[in-house]
Design a protein around this motif. Structure first.
Motif, PDB file in Angstrom:
ATOM      1  N   ILE A  42       0.835  -1.202   0.000  1.00 52.46           N
ATOM      2  CA  ILE A  42       0.000   0.000   0.000  1.00 52.46           C
ATOM      3  C   ILE A  42       0.872   1.255   0.000  1.00 52.46           C
ATOM      4  O   ILE A  42       0.594   2.213  -0.723  1.00 52.46           O
ATOM      5  CB  ILE A  42      -0.967  -0.015   1.199  1.00 52.46           C
ATOM      6  CG1 ILE A  42      -1.994  -1.129   1.029  1.00 52.46           C
ATOM      7  CG2 ILE A  42      -1.665   1.339   1.361  1.00 52.46           C
ATOM      8  CD1 ILE A  42      -2.844  -1.379   2.260  1.00 52.46           C
ATOM      9  N   GLU A  43       1.929   1.262   0.797  1.00 51.62           N
ATOM     10  CA  GLU A  43       2.818   2.429   0.844  1.00 51.62           C
ATOM     11  C   GLU A  43       3.509   2.640  -0.501  1.00 51.62           C
ATOM     12  O   GLU A  43       3.660   3.774  -0.960  1.00 51.62           O
ATOM     13  CB  GLU A  43       3.858   2.263   1.962  1.00 51.62           C
ATOM     14  CG  GLU A  43       4.855   3.396   2.061  1.00 51.62           C
ATOM     15  CD  GLU A  43       4.248   4.759   2.367  1.00 51.62           C
ATOM     16  OE1 GLU A  43       4.962   5.767   2.160  1.00 51.62           O
ATOM     17  OE2 GLU A  43       3.080   4.850   2.805  1.00 51.62           O
ATOM     18  N   LEU A  44       3.922   1.571  -1.143  1.00 48.81           N
ATOM     19  CA  LEU A  44       4.531   1.689  -2.468  1.00 48.81           C
ATOM     20  C   LEU A  44       3.549   2.312  -3.455  1.00 48.81           C
ATOM     21  O   LEU A  44       3.895   3.249  -4.195  1.00 48.81           O
ATOM     22  CB  LEU A  44       4.985   0.316  -2.963  1.00 48.81           C
ATOM     23  CG  LEU A  44       5.581   0.244  -4.367  1.00 48.81           C
ATOM     24  CD1 LEU A  44       6.860   1.076  -4.447  1.00 48.81           C
ATOM     25  CD2 LEU A  44       5.850  -1.197  -4.752  1.00 48.81           C
ATOM     26  N   LEU A  45       2.319   1.833  -3.452  1.00 39.12           N
ATOM     27  CA  LEU A  45       1.293   2.397  -4.340  1.00 39.12           C
ATOM     28  C   LEU A  45       0.980   3.853  -3.985  1.00 39.12           C
ATOM     29  O   LEU A  45       0.799   4.691  -4.864  1.00 39.12           O
ATOM     30  CB  LEU A  45       0.027   1.553  -4.277  1.00 39.12           C
ATOM     31  CG  LEU A  45       0.137   0.153  -4.881  1.00 39.12           C
ATOM     32  CD1 LEU A  45      -1.120  -0.644  -4.615  1.00 39.12           C
ATOM     33  CD2 LEU A  45       0.425   0.228  -6.363  1.00 39.12           C
ATOM     34  N   ARG A  46       0.944   4.167  -2.696  1.00 39.64           N
ATOM     35  CA  ARG A  46       0.685   5.540  -2.267  1.00 39.64           C
ATOM     36  C   ARG A  46       1.766   6.481  -2.781  1.00 39.64           C
ATOM     37  O   ARG A  46       1.482   7.561  -3.293  1.00 39.64           O
ATOM     38  CB  ARG A  46       0.605   5.623  -0.738  1.00 39.64           C
ATOM     39  CG  ARG A  46       0.157   6.991  -0.215  1.00 39.64           C
ATOM     40  CD  ARG A  46       0.418   7.156   1.267  1.00 39.64           C
ATOM     41  NE  ARG A  46       1.820   7.243   1.595  1.00 39.64           N
ATOM     42  CZ  ARG A  46       2.568   8.337   1.399  1.00 39.64           C
ATOM     43  NH1 ARG A  46       2.053   9.410   0.859  1.00 39.64           N
ATOM     44  NH2 ARG A  46       3.837   8.339   1.728  1.00 39.64           N
ATOM     45  N   GLN A  47       3.011   6.044  -2.691  1.00 40.58           N
ATOM     46  CA  GLN A  47       4.113   6.874  -3.182  1.00 40.58           C
ATOM     47  C   GLN A  47       4.039   7.055  -4.697  1.00 40.58           C
ATOM     48  O   GLN A  47       4.311   8.145  -5.211  1.00 40.58           O
ATOM     49  CB  GLN A  47       5.457   6.283  -2.769  1.00 40.58           C
ATOM     50  CG  GLN A  47       5.746   6.431  -1.302  1.00 40.58           C
ATOM     51  CD  GLN A  47       7.102   5.891  -0.911  1.00 40.58           C
ATOM     52  OE1 GLN A  47       7.954   5.627  -1.749  1.00 40.58           O
ATOM     53  NE2 GLN A  47       7.310   5.706   0.388  1.00 40.58           N
ATOM     54  N   LEU A  48       3.679   6.004  -5.407  1.00 37.90           N
ATOM     55  CA  LEU A  48       3.540   6.108  -6.862  1.00 37.90           C
ATOM     56  C   LEU A  48       2.417   7.066  -7.245  1.00 37.90           C
ATOM     57  O   LEU A  48       2.569   7.893  -8.151  1.00 37.90           O
ATOM     58  CB  LEU A  48       3.293   4.731  -7.481  1.00 37.90           C
ATOM     59  CG  LEU A  48       4.463   3.749  -7.430  1.00 37.90           C
ATOM     60  CD1 LEU A  48       4.015   2.366  -7.907  1.00 37.90           C
ATOM     61  CD2 LEU A  48       5.632   4.250  -8.257  1.00 37.90           C
ATOM     62  N   VAL A  49       1.288   6.983  -6.550  1.00 43.92           N
ATOM     63  CA  VAL A  49       0.160   7.880  -6.813  1.00 43.92           C
ATOM     64  C   VAL A  49       0.564   9.321  -6.510  1.00 43.92           C
ATOM     65  O   VAL A  49       0.239  10.239  -7.269  1.00 43.92           O
ATOM     66  CB  VAL A  49      -1.081   7.453  -5.986  1.00 43.92           C
ATOM     67  CG1 VAL A  49      -2.144   8.534  -5.973  1.00 43.92           C
ATOM     68  CG2 VAL A  49      -1.645   6.154  -6.530  1.00 43.92           C
ATOM     69  N   GLU A  50       1.278   9.514  -5.426  1.00 43.25           N
ATOM     70  CA  GLU A  50       1.721  10.857  -5.059  1.00 43.25           C
ATOM     71  C   GLU A  50       2.652  11.439  -6.124  1.00 43.25           C
ATOM     72  O   GLU A  50       2.534  12.607  -6.499  1.00 43.25           O
ATOM     73  CB  GLU A  50       2.427  10.801  -3.706  1.00 43.25           C
ATOM     74  CG  GLU A  50       2.772  12.157  -3.141  1.00 43.25           C
ATOM     75  CD  GLU A  50       3.340  12.054  -1.738  1.00 43.25           C
ATOM     76  OE1 GLU A  50       4.526  12.396  -1.574  1.00 43.25           O
ATOM     77  OE2 GLU A  50       2.608  11.626  -0.827  1.00 43.25           O
ATOM     78  N   ARG A  51       3.568  10.634  -6.617  1.00 38.26           N
ATOM     79  CA  ARG A  51       4.489  11.112  -7.682  1.00 38.26           C
ATOM     80  C   ARG A  51       3.723  11.457  -8.955  1.00 38.26           C
ATOM     81  O   ARG A  51       4.008  12.463  -9.613  1.00 38.26           O
ATOM     82  CB  ARG A  51       5.552  10.053  -7.968  1.00 38.26           C
ATOM     83  CG  ARG A  51       6.565   9.928  -6.870  1.00 38.26           C
ATOM     84  CD  ARG A  51       7.636   8.912  -7.206  1.00 38.26           C
ATOM     85  NE  ARG A  51       8.432   8.659  -6.031  1.00 38.26           N
ATOM     86  CZ  ARG A  51       8.831   7.471  -5.638  1.00 38.26           C
ATOM     87  NH1 ARG A  51       8.518   6.403  -6.347  1.00 38.26           N
ATOM     88  NH2 ARG A  51       9.550   7.325  -4.548  1.00 38.26           N
TER      89      ARG A  51
END
Length: 106
Positions: A42-51
């Motif tokens: 989830i954190e990996l996906l959150r960071q990707l969405v944020e970028r």
């Protein structure tokens, strides 16, 4: 000494006290290991969405209202992640899984 010999020589406590950044393989702590793995994804996906959101903002494709909504959504998601990490007694280092020769995930 072969790899099998070194694993057999390792004490049970040395296998369960793994360094930060590794998913626990201890059957007694399977729930914690699963929570760590799920929150890492989830954190990996959150960071990707944020970028991706930052790229859209920087490109000028969003109006002020859309930027505001996006910012609020990202802040809410980060807050929820902090709550989940606290609930499962994890920190940012715990979510940065060590991928061995590939390095850390996050």
């Amino acid at each position: 000494m072969t790899r099998t010999d070194s694993l057999a020589a390792a004490s049970p406590t040395s296998l369960t006290n793994q360094p930060t950044g590794r998913v626990s393989l201890d059957p007694e702590k399977a729930e914690e290991g699963l929570a760590q793995l799920v929150l890492t994804v989830i954190e990996l996906l959150r960071q990707l969405v944020e970028r991706q959101a930052m790229r859209r903002v920087d490109s000028g494709n969003l109006n002020d209202e859309q930027i505001e909504k996006l910012g609020v959504a990202l802040m809410n998601l980060e807050e929820k992640m902090d709550e989940l990490k606290e609930h499962f007694n994890l920190d940012d280092d715990d979510l940065n899984i060590d991928l061995g020769p590939l390095g850390n995930l996050l």
